[in-house]
Design an enzyme around this catalytic site. Sequence first.
Site, PDB file in Angstrom:
ATOM      1  CG  LEU A  23      -1.931  -0.908   1.215  1.00 55.28           C
ATOM      2  CD1 LEU A  23      -2.796  -0.959   2.575  1.00 55.28           C
ATOM      3  CD2 LEU A  23      -3.096  -0.662   0.051  1.00 55.28           C
ATOM      4  N   GLY A  24       1.975   1.214   0.531  1.00 52.35           N
ATOM      5  CA  GLY A  24       2.896   2.249   0.647  1.00 52.35           C
ATOM      6  C   GLY A  24       4.081   2.102   1.508  1.00 52.35           C
ATOM      7  CB  ALA A  25       7.294   2.528   1.509  1.00 50.72           C
ATOM      8  N   GLY A  26       7.392   4.421   4.048  1.00 50.13           N
ATOM      9  CA  GLY A  26       7.853   5.430   4.734  1.00 50.13           C
ATOM     10  C   GLY A  26       9.318   5.238   4.855  1.00 50.13           C
ATOM     11  N   GLY A  27       9.868   6.332   5.634  1.00 53.55           N
ATOM     12  CA  GLY A  27      11.439   6.285   6.000  1.00 53.55           C
ATOM     13  C   GLY A  27      11.639   5.082   6.903  1.00 53.55           C
ATOM     14  N   GLY A  29       9.562   2.166   7.474  1.00 51.30           N
ATOM     15  CA  GLY A  29       8.767   0.696   7.141  1.00 51.30           C
ATOM     16  C   GLY A  29       7.882   0.924   5.911  1.00 51.30           C
ATOM     17  CB  VAL A  31       1.569   0.376   4.827  1.00 49.21           C
ATOM     18  CG1 VAL A  31       0.094  -0.094   5.070  1.00 49.21           C
ATOM     19  CG2 VAL A  31       2.117   1.356   5.770  1.00 49.21           C
ATOM     20  CG  ASP A 145       2.371  13.370  10.300  1.00 53.20           C
ATOM     21  OD1 ASP A 145       2.368  14.364   9.932  1.00 53.20           O
ATOM     22  OD2 ASP A 145       2.979  12.349   9.903  1.00 53.20           O
TER      23      ASP A 145
END
Length: 347
Positions: A23-27, A29, A31, A145
């Site tokens: 579904l997505g990614a961050g710095g 981790g 998802v 946030d």
Amino acid sequence: MLEALPQGRPPRFVGPYRLLARLGAGGMGEVHLACRADAPTADPHRMVAVKTVREDLEVDEDFRTRFRREIAAARTVDGPGVARLVDAGPDAPSPWLATEYVPGPSLAEAVVRTGPLPVGAVRALGAALARALAAVHGVKVLHRDLKPANVLLGAAGPKLIDFGIAQAFEATALTSTGLVVGSPGFMSPEHLVGSRAVVPASDVFCLGAVLAFAASGRGPFHDDEMAAVIYRISRAETELDGVPGELRPVLERCLRLDPGERPPAAELAALLDGRDGEDGRDGEDGRDGEGGGGAPGAFPWPGGVLSLVAECREAARAVGEAAASGAGVADLPTLGPVVPYSPTAVT
């Protein structure tokens, strides 16, 4: 939207869940869309969003301690406007958590792909999110946030994601030292002072910025230079020219520099619902009828958003059916584009 998992790899499991698509990614981790390994399903409403720490990162005990604390706080929050926490593994080699999956686009994606929302939809969106914030604040939790990417648009209405938990994943070191945590363009002046200065009214400020984006396609502090964005936030110098006039009074109240002059979340919900003359309501229920949900009880999303909701639902159903039939998840096609998103404006 969903991305296929890398090809040539066996199915991946996190705790009791089988990962279906990214579904997505961050710095820190990623998802993934997932379902229980012992109960394959093609029903998107029985799926979860699993957030995992990147495997190449070392996780120390300070992280786990904060992660457990954030999980405990998240378990106290419930309601129709919040994606509830379903499960978590703070003691796993790579800590993870699972939240309710919302089959629908983020507000960021919806505005990028279909344009600003009509006034009626912005009112309904804002009132629903304000009620969700009131519930969160009622159990002494802050979001910290709130931004368009953290608002998911489901068929029944919007839902907040990543409250509290985002700190543990993305900013453990920063919050522990009191440094800035937030998303440029949607932070409050208190965010700039430091984490310990953030209060419930800070979330209301962020919500005002999010609604300005929803109504105009542009954040109220947009500037080509990030330093200018930060400067304008610090002085609450908003640019609302693109926001319809009937929405500006209530958004201006949300975006005041002094936290004490902003409406509490519950009051904001009433203003946007049209129970106060200050917000320039158009009718008895404070909505102008531009939204797309005409049936009683239906959320007034415009047609473009409803199409994206259906697209997300069908994409999730497709990967669920493939997994339940024994097809390799890595063989699934990419089911939709990943839309790039500027944190301060639509470009």
